[in-house]
Design an enzyme around this catalytic site. Structure first.
Site, PDB file in Angstrom:
ATOM      1  N   CYS A   1     -33.793 -40.192   7.622  1.00 43.04           N
ATOM      2  CA  CYS A   1     -33.777 -39.553   8.941  1.00 43.04           C
ATOM      3  C   CYS A   1     -35.166 -39.025   9.296  1.00 43.04           C
ATOM      4  O   CYS A   1     -35.980 -38.731   8.422  1.00 43.04           O
ATOM      5  CB  CYS A   1     -32.759 -38.424   8.967  1.00 43.04           C
TER       6      CYS A   1
ATOM      7  N   HIS B   1     -31.561 -39.038   1.866  1.00 47.83           N
ATOM      8  CA  HIS B   1     -31.708 -37.860   2.726  1.00 47.83           C
ATOM      9  C   HIS B   1     -33.169 -37.424   2.789  1.00 47.83           C
ATOM     10  O   HIS B   1     -33.867 -37.386   1.779  1.00 47.83           O
ATOM     11  CB  HIS B   1     -30.868 -36.700   2.188  1.00 47.83           C
TER      12      HIS B   1
END
Length: 199
Positions: free
Chosen positions: A177, A119
């Site tokens: 991301c 993440h």
């Protein structure tokens, strides 16, 4: 009167969303810390049940396999002074524990593409600071392996060409991301490529 009530509900909803987001980040950090402690024990002992049984029996790295959700090692990023647990799998539950190892990809000395995902707002929040030439280190029950960053790339989130699962040469990919400061589901992915350094 109606405007005041509506304003109150908006503020209350905002506080609830903020508190929930804060709790999720706190909980992910807590789980990552617990996983890192487990990873250090695994690497130090050279044993973690099914993941390293083959190595206690003298088998080569090619036979290294792990169970989904199992903590298997450590990713060290010297520039960031970061030590991150590596967990088998990339489901939301797995990524809450640390850096996820894409299940169909390989491990060091298996002569293929190693894919690690994390993440952007927890374990990989500072990967944008990494530069070409920086080192990455993977520690597993059967050894420590160094890699040097050779390239970075930004791709669309739906681009499936990055994970090739090639079995021709060893390479390490970190994926997260992008943009790093984006709120919500990010539209892109940030990819870091690294090559192995011979020990």
């Amino acid at each position: 009167m109606k405007i005041k009530v509506f304003s109150f509900f908006l503020m209350a909803a905002g506080l609830i969303i903020f508190a929930y987001g804060g709790w999720k980040i706190f909980d992910m950090n807590r789980q990552t810390d617990m996983s890192l402690s487990e990873a250090k024990e695994t690497v130090a002992a050279g044993s973690s049940g099914s993941s390293s049984k083959a190595f206690s029996e003298g088998k080569p790295p090619e036979s290294f396999k792990t169970a989904t959700g199992e903590v298997v090692g450590i990713l060290k990023i010297p520039r960031l002074k970061a030590e991150l647990p590596i967990v088998e799998g990339t489901s939301p539950d797995d990524l809450e524990k640390g850096v996820g190892h894409y299940k169909e990809s390989y491990y060091p000395k298996q002569n293929g593409q190693i894919v690690l995902s994390g993440h952007r707002d927890t374990v990989f929040r500072r990967t944008g600071e990494l530069e070409i030439g920086d080192l990455l280190k993977i520690e597993l029950p059967y050894g420590s392996f160094e890699y040097q960053i050779t390239n970075t790339k930004i791709v669309d989130k739906d681009d499936t060409s990055i994970i090739t699962l090639q079995y021709e040469k060893e390479e390490l990919l970190l994926t997260t991301c992008y943009p790093f400061s984006y709120v919500g589901n990010a539209p892109q992915r940030y990819i870091i490529y690294a090559k192995p350094l011979e020990s």
